[in-house]
Design a protein around this motif. Structure first.
Motif, PDB file in Angstrom:
ATOM      1  N   VAL A  58       0.835  -1.205   0.000  1.00  0.00           N
ATOM      2  CA  VAL A  58       0.000   0.000   0.000  1.00  0.00           C
ATOM      3  C   VAL A  58       0.866   1.250   0.000  1.00  0.00           C
ATOM      4  O   VAL A  58       0.591   2.225  -0.704  1.00  0.00           O
ATOM      5  CB  VAL A  58      -0.946  -0.010   1.222  1.00  0.00           C
ATOM      6  CG1 VAL A  58      -1.711   1.302   1.331  1.00  0.00           C
ATOM      7  CG2 VAL A  58      -1.920  -1.173   1.126  1.00  0.00           C
TER       8      VAL A  58
ATOM      9  N   VAL B 215       2.308   1.735  -3.517  1.00  0.00           N
ATOM     10  CA  VAL B 215       1.298   2.211  -4.471  1.00  0.00           C
ATOM     11  C   VAL B 215       1.037   3.701  -4.279  1.00  0.00           C
ATOM     12  O   VAL B 215       0.976   4.475  -5.248  1.00  0.00           O
ATOM     13  CB  VAL B 215      -0.001   1.401  -4.311  1.00  0.00           C
ATOM     14  CG1 VAL B 215      -1.150   2.064  -5.075  1.00  0.00           C
ATOM     15  CG2 VAL B 215       0.203  -0.021  -4.810  1.00  0.00           C
ATOM     16  N   ASN B 216       0.903   4.133  -3.028  1.00  0.00           N
ATOM     17  CA  ASN B 216       0.597   5.541  -2.768  1.00  0.00           C
ATOM     18  C   ASN B 216       1.792   6.456  -2.984  1.00  0.00           C
ATOM     19  O   ASN B 216       1.617   7.662  -3.180  1.00  0.00           O
ATOM     20  CB  ASN B 216       0.080   5.709  -1.340  1.00  0.00           C
ATOM     21  CG  ASN B 216      -1.320   5.166  -1.163  1.00  0.00           C
ATOM     22  OD1 ASN B 216      -2.298   5.784  -1.546  1.00  0.00           O
ATOM     23  ND2 ASN B 216      -1.431   3.983  -0.575  1.00  0.00           N
TER      24      ASN B 216
ATOM     25  N   LYS C 120       1.518   7.795  -6.601  1.00  0.00           N
ATOM     26  CA  LYS C 120       0.166   8.213  -6.956  1.00  0.00           C
ATOM     27  C   LYS C 120       0.055   9.728  -6.825  1.00  0.00           C
ATOM     28  O   LYS C 120       0.673  10.341  -5.944  1.00  0.00           O
ATOM     29  CB  LYS C 120      -0.832   7.515  -6.035  1.00  0.00           C
ATOM     30  CG  LYS C 120      -2.286   7.765  -6.364  1.00  0.00           C
ATOM     31  CD  LYS C 120      -3.182   7.132  -5.304  1.00  0.00           C
ATOM     32  CE  LYS C 120      -3.016   5.638  -5.222  1.00  0.00           C
ATOM     33  NZ  LYS C 120      -3.961   5.030  -4.259  1.00  0.00           N
TER      34      LYS C 120
ATOM     35  N   ASP D 291      -5.528  11.478  -7.463  1.00  0.00           N
ATOM     36  CA  ASP D 291      -5.928  10.066  -7.426  1.00  0.00           C
ATOM     37  C   ASP D 291      -6.178   9.605  -5.996  1.00  0.00           C
ATOM     38  O   ASP D 291      -7.134   8.865  -5.725  1.00  0.00           O
ATOM     39  CB  ASP D 291      -4.842   9.192  -8.068  1.00  0.00           C
ATOM     40  CG  ASP D 291      -4.797   9.355  -9.579  1.00  0.00           C
ATOM     41  OD1 ASP D 291      -5.773   9.896 -10.138  1.00  0.00           O
ATOM     42  OD2 ASP D 291      -3.788   8.958 -10.193  1.00  0.00           O
ATOM     43  N   TYR D 292      -5.331  10.038  -5.095  1.00  0.00           N
ATOM     44  CA  TYR D 292      -5.478   9.633  -3.687  1.00  0.00           C
ATOM     45  C   TYR D 292      -6.775  10.190  -3.101  1.00  0.00           C
ATOM     46  O   TYR D 292      -7.513   9.479  -2.417  1.00  0.00           O
ATOM     47  CB  TYR D 292      -4.276  10.115  -2.890  1.00  0.00           C
ATOM     48  CG  TYR D 292      -4.316   9.711  -1.432  1.00  0.00           C
ATOM     49  CD1 TYR D 292      -3.782   8.498  -1.015  1.00  0.00           C
ATOM     50  CD2 TYR D 292      -4.890  10.545  -0.476  1.00  0.00           C
ATOM     51  CE1 TYR D 292      -3.831   8.111   0.319  1.00  0.00           C
ATOM     52  CE2 TYR D 292      -4.944  10.169   0.859  1.00  0.00           C
ATOM     53  CZ  TYR D 292      -4.410   8.955   1.252  1.00  0.00           C
ATOM     54  OH  TYR D 292      -4.458   8.579   2.578  1.00  0.00           O
TER      55      TYR D 292
ATOM     56  N   SER E 284      -6.596   2.117  -3.816  1.00  0.00           N
ATOM     57  CA  SER E 284      -6.776   2.038  -5.261  1.00  0.00           C
ATOM     58  C   SER E 284      -5.442   2.102  -5.981  1.00  0.00           C
ATOM     59  O   SER E 284      -4.465   2.653  -5.459  1.00  0.00           O
ATOM     60  CB  SER E 284      -7.677   3.184  -5.737  1.00  0.00           C
ATOM     61  OG  SER E 284      -7.041   4.433  -5.492  1.00  0.00           O
ATOM     62  N   LEU E 285      -5.403   1.552  -7.176  1.00  0.00           N
ATOM     63  CA  LEU E 285      -4.203   1.636  -7.998  1.00  0.00           C
ATOM     64  C   LEU E 285      -4.099   3.027  -8.621  1.00  0.00           C
ATOM     65  O   LEU E 285      -5.117   3.665  -8.916  1.00  0.00           O
ATOM     66  CB  LEU E 285      -4.240   0.575  -9.098  1.00  0.00           C
ATOM     67  CG  LEU E 285      -4.182  -0.879  -8.627  1.00  0.00           C
ATOM     68  CD1 LEU E 285      -4.322  -1.820  -9.816  1.00  0.00           C
ATOM     69  CD2 LEU E 285      -2.883  -1.154  -7.878  1.00  0.00           C
ATOM     70  N   PRO E 286      -2.884   3.516  -8.818  1.00  0.00           N
ATOM     71  CA  PRO E 286      -2.733   4.870  -9.386  1.00  0.00           C
ATOM     72  C   PRO E 286      -3.155   4.912 -10.856  1.00  0.00           C
ATOM     73  O   PRO E 286      -2.767   4.059 -11.653  1.00  0.00           O
ATOM     74  CB  PRO E 286      -1.239   5.152  -9.225  1.00  0.00           C
ATOM     75  CG  PRO E 286      -0.594   3.806  -9.150  1.00  0.00           C
ATOM     76  CD  PRO E 286      -1.584   2.906  -8.483  1.00  0.00           C
ATOM     77  N   LYS E 287      -3.952   5.915 -11.202  1.00  0.00           N
ATOM     78  CA  LYS E 287      -4.327   6.119 -12.595  1.00  0.00           C
ATOM     79  C   LYS E 287      -3.251   6.871 -13.348  1.00  0.00           C
ATOM     80  O   LYS E 287      -3.119   6.726 -14.560  1.00  0.00           O
ATOM     81  CB  LYS E 287      -5.646   6.876 -12.660  1.00  0.00           C
ATOM     82  CG  LYS E 287      -6.828   6.120 -12.075  1.00  0.00           C
ATOM     83  CD  LYS E 287      -8.102   6.934 -12.184  1.00  0.00           C
ATOM     84  CE  LYS E 287      -9.287   6.172 -11.589  1.00  0.00           C
ATOM     85  NZ  LYS E 287     -10.539   6.970 -11.662  1.00  0.00           N
TER      86      LYS E 287
ATOM     87  N   PHE F 236       0.822   7.606 -13.009  1.00  0.00           N
ATOM     88  CA  PHE F 236       2.100   7.355 -12.325  1.00  0.00           C
ATOM     89  C   PHE F 236       2.898   8.657 -12.239  1.00  0.00           C
ATOM     90  O   PHE F 236       3.041   9.376 -13.230  1.00  0.00           O
ATOM     91  CB  PHE F 236       2.900   6.292 -13.086  1.00  0.00           C
ATOM     92  CG  PHE F 236       4.215   5.952 -12.451  1.00  0.00           C
ATOM     93  CD1 PHE F 236       4.286   5.001 -11.447  1.00  0.00           C
ATOM     94  CD2 PHE F 236       5.375   6.601 -12.839  1.00  0.00           C
ATOM     95  CE1 PHE F 236       5.495   4.678 -10.866  1.00  0.00           C
ATOM     96  CE2 PHE F 236       6.594   6.284 -12.261  1.00  0.00           C
ATOM     97  CZ  PHE F 236       6.648   5.317 -11.273  1.00  0.00           C
TER      98      PHE F 236
ATOM     99  N   THR G 174       0.487  11.463  -0.270  1.00  0.00           N
ATOM    100  CA  THR G 174       1.341  10.789  -1.243  1.00  0.00           C
ATOM    101  C   THR G 174       2.815  11.124  -1.027  1.00  0.00           C
ATOM    102  O   THR G 174       3.683  10.258  -1.172  1.00  0.00           O
ATOM    103  CB  THR G 174       0.925  11.181  -2.668  1.00  0.00           C
ATOM    104  OG1 THR G 174       0.965  12.613  -2.803  1.00  0.00           O
ATOM    105  CG2 THR G 174      -0.480  10.698  -2.964  1.00  0.00           C
TER     106      THR G 174
END
Length: 292
Positions: A45, A48-49, A52, A56-57, A64-67, A69, A258
């Motif tokens: 986690v 991923v953040n 991100k 997105d956060y 959630s996955l980053p839309k 990068f 983030t």
């Protein structure tokens, strides 16, 4: 005929046993994988953040996955805190403390466990009680002492303090191991004309090297993660460590979620790499201790 039937029954029993063991092995493997995923979930986690965007956060939350990068959080923490300098400070302090504490632990434990110093039991008891003392109780005496000798706000003060603290734990652990060292081996080495230094270097160290490796890894990681005493002793930005840099930015409230994730990821990556490098030595040391 009876012998053939006996052999057949033995084979069936053997196959059944192997099948049961195989099922047990698979069950153990599944449990270990699940436990590993559970332990690694916070790190996943965090990773991923770290890459991100804030949008997105805020829109989808931390799971959630980053839309999109992005490296903005990593770059922001890298430049704002002068990360390379903080990394070198943490690395030098942790490495010097780990090496010095291991050397002191070995020498002290050899004297207490093998050298049979008079009153060694009471000395080990005093060291154990000292290990139980909270660091908060040491702050003011250490502050006054290092302030008077002119080592306040210097990395040398942190190195001295944590070398003593870590070596106390190492002495307590190794002295109990060396106390059970086979006397026949030591007597044979002495009969062959080996001095105390030769016995330590050629007999004791090779046998206890796995345990020493475990101590080295632990001392490095523990010192790397230390926050309270460095916070009280390292005032200048040029001598601060990575945990202090992370806490400073948190205190200034200049980071979003983030950026905080990026900073946390950068701060723990070196210890993860260190563990990976010394993983084999760590496993050997734990196995040796379990067998002993």
């Amino acid at each position: 005929m009876t012998e053939v039937m006996t052999r057949s029954a033995a084979r069936r029993a053997s196959k059944k046993t192997q099948h049961v063991r195989s099922v047990g092995d698979w069950a153990t493997l599944i449990i270990l994988i699940a436990a590993a995923l559970l332990v690694l979930f916070p790190l996943l986690v965090l990773t991923v953040n770290a890459f991100k965007t804030s949008a997105d956060y805020n829109a989808a939350g931390p799971l959630s996955l980053p839309k999109h990068f992005t490296m903005e959080g990593v770059i922001s923490f890298w430049t704002t805190t002068r990360f390379p300098l903080k990394f070198m400070n943490s690395f030098v302090i942790s490495l010097v403390v780990a090496v010095a504490a291991v050397v002191l632990s070995v020498l002290n434990s050899f004297a207490l466990g093998i050298g049979r110093v008079k009153g060694n039991t009471w000395i080990v008891l005093a060291i154990m009680l000292a290990n139980m003392m909270p660091q908060e109780a040491l702050l003011y005496p250490l502050y006054s002492t290092f302030k008077q000798i002119g080592l306040y706000n210097s990395q040398l003060a942190i190195i001295i303090i944590f070398t003593v603290i870590q070596s106390a734990y190492g002495t307590y652990l190794l002295s109990s191991v060396y106390g059970t060292f086979p006397q026949a081996i030591l007597e044979a080495a002495a009969i062959d004309g080996a001095s105390r230094w030769q016995i330590l270097r050629k007999v004791v160290l090779p046998i206890s090297w796995p345990t020493i490796s475990v101590l080295f890894v632990f001392f490095f990681v523990w010192t790397w993660n230390e926050y309270m005493i460095p916070m009280a002793f390292l005032m200048s930005d040029d001598v601060q460590t990575i945990p202090l840099a992370l806490a400073t930015l948190q205190g200034q409230r200049t980071m979003d979620a983030t950026t905080l994730a990026s900073a946390s990821l950068l701060s723990i990556i070196p210890t993860i790499i260190f563990f990976i490098i010394f993983q084999r030595k760590l496993s050997q040391g734990i196995t040796a201790g379990a067998v002993k």
